[in-house]
Design a protein around this motif. Structure first.
Motif, mmCIF file in Angstrom:
data_model
loop_
_atom_site.group_PDB
_atom_site.id
_atom_site.type_symbol
_atom_site.label_atom_id
_atom_site.label_comp_id
_atom_site.label_asym_id
_atom_site.label_seq_id
_atom_site.Cartn_x
_atom_site.Cartn_y
_atom_site.Cartn_z
ATOM 1 N N MET A 148 0.842 -1.192 0.000
ATOM 2 C CA MET A 148 0.000 0.000 0.000
ATOM 3 C C MET A 148 0.881 1.247 0.000
ATOM 4 O O MET A 148 1.841 1.321 0.749
ATOM 5 N N THR A 149 0.548 2.211 -0.828
ATOM 6 C CA THR A 149 1.353 3.418 -0.941
ATOM 7 C C THR A 149 1.099 4.367 0.219
ATOM 8 O O THR A 149 0.110 4.252 0.945
ATOM 9 N N LEU A 150 2.008 5.368 0.371
ATOM 10 C CA LEU A 150 1.826 6.368 1.422
ATOM 11 C C LEU A 150 0.576 7.193 1.202
ATOM 12 O O LEU A 150 -0.107 7.582 2.156
ATOM 13 N N VAL A 151 0.248 7.432 -0.067
ATOM 14 C CA VAL A 151 -0.966 8.193 -0.387
ATOM 15 C C VAL A 151 -2.205 7.434 0.060
ATOM 16 O O VAL A 151 -3.126 7.998 0.651
ATOM 17 N N GLU A 152 -2.232 6.121 -0.215
ATOM 18 C CA GLU A 152 -3.379 5.301 0.188
ATOM 19 C C GLU A 152 -3.499 5.263 1.709
ATOM 20 O O GLU A 152 -4.604 5.334 2.256
ATOM 21 N N LYS B 17 -16.251 -6.941 -3.129
ATOM 22 C CA LYS B 17 -16.730 -5.558 -3.098
ATOM 23 C C LYS B 17 -18.110 -5.472 -2.450
ATOM 24 O O LYS B 17 -18.380 -4.565 -1.654
ATOM 25 N N PHE B 18 -18.991 -6.417 -2.815
ATOM 26 C CA PHE B 18 -20.339 -6.458 -2.247
ATOM 27 C C PHE B 18 -20.252 -6.581 -0.731
ATOM 28 O O PHE B 18 -20.903 -5.837 0.030
ATOM 29 N N ALA C 193 -11.439 -2.543 1.362
ATOM 30 C CA ALA C 193 -12.254 -2.059 0.248
ATOM 31 C C ALA C 193 -11.365 -1.519 -0.877
ATOM 32 O O ALA C 193 -11.628 -1.755 -2.063
ATOM 33 N N LEU C 194 -10.310 -0.791 -0.512
ATOM 34 C CA LEU C 194 -9.367 -0.296 -1.514
ATOM 35 C C LEU C 194 -8.709 -1.463 -2.242
ATOM 36 O O LEU C 194 -8.556 -1.446 -3.469
ATOM 37 N N SER D 200 -13.070 2.633 -5.106
ATOM 38 C CA SER D 200 -12.360 3.911 -5.142
ATOM 39 C C SER D 200 -12.434 4.603 -3.785
ATOM 40 O O SER D 200 -13.350 4.364 -2.990
ATOM 41 N N THR D 201 -11.458 5.478 -3.546
ATOM 42 C CA THR D 201 -11.454 6.262 -2.311
ATOM 43 C C THR D 201 -12.718 7.109 -2.205
ATOM 44 O O THR D 201 -13.295 7.266 -1.122
ATOM 45 N N GLU D 202 -13.167 7.638 -3.342
ATOM 46 C CA GLU D 202 -14.359 8.487 -3.351
ATOM 47 C C GLU D 202 -15.591 7.705 -2.912
ATOM 48 O O GLU D 202 -16.394 8.194 -2.109
#
Length: 207
Positions: free
Chosen positions: A1-5, A52-53, A78-79, A84-86
């Protein structure tokens, strides 16, 4: 996982839990979750429910209960499942704009289940069975109950750690948090109770 995530996950954490559950409630929440966990796993294995469900259901319940630990854990999952983050942000805010139409009834049932503290109406359950069929409906119930377990125990743990950081939950107390932590000693009993109930084929949901 990235720092942004990782940073995005931190931003999605709620401040405090919304619902506090008692030790007796936690016993029955754990009991019910164990009774129906297998249905969720079978629904996933048979591809009646995607990851996802399942994560959408779990995020919806976590939004109602407001568990910081569960929010963090299931945002990450979930990611990883491709959401999506949104969309995650919206779900944790109670907005279902991005939820697929075919999953909305299940997500709403999960929210209703949490809102009623695990006591949904007969009509709401019958509607889920009508829409999805009994196998998937049981999977939805299983996913809902599993995250209820996480929320029930996650909220006092979140509150306890926030207290240590100097950010106590105004609705909680140190005695409540410790009583819920100590209440986990009842989980083996609830586990055995659930297995016996399944062995004797007792109804998985009562109204």
């Amino acid at each position: 996982m990235t720092l942004v995530e990782k940073d995005n996950i931190k931003k999605l954490e709620p401040e405090f839990g919304k619902k506090l559950y008692s030790v007796p409630e936690s016993y029955w929440i754990f009991y019910n979750g164990i009774r129906t966990m297998g249905y969720m796993l079978r629904a996933k294995k048979s591809k009646n429910m995607s990851q996802k469900f399942i994560e959408r259901i779990m995020l919806a319940v976590t939004e109602v209960n407001g568990c910081a630990i569960c929010s963090y854990a299931h945002t990450k999952r979930a990611l990883e499942s491709g959401m999506s983050t949104e969309e995650i942000q919206k779900m944790l805010s109670g907005i279902m704009d991005d939820v697929p139409a075919g999953e909305i009834p299940a997500v709403m049932f999960a929210q209703h289940y949490a809102d009623t503290r695990g006591n949904p109406t007969l009509e709401s359950w019958q509607r889920i069975v009508e829409i999805y069929g009994i196998s998937t409906a049981r999977g939805i119930l299983g996913a809902t109950r599993m995250i209820m377990i996480g929320n029930t125990y996650g909220i006092p743990w979140s509150s306890f750690f926030n207290r240590l950081r100097g950010r106590p939950d105004p609705r909680s107390s140190i005695s409540y948090e410790l009583s819920m932590m100590l209440g986990t000693i009842l989980t083996p009993i609830a586990f055995i109770h659930a297995l016996i109930s399944n062995l004797f084929r007792k109804p998985i949901i009562n109204f």
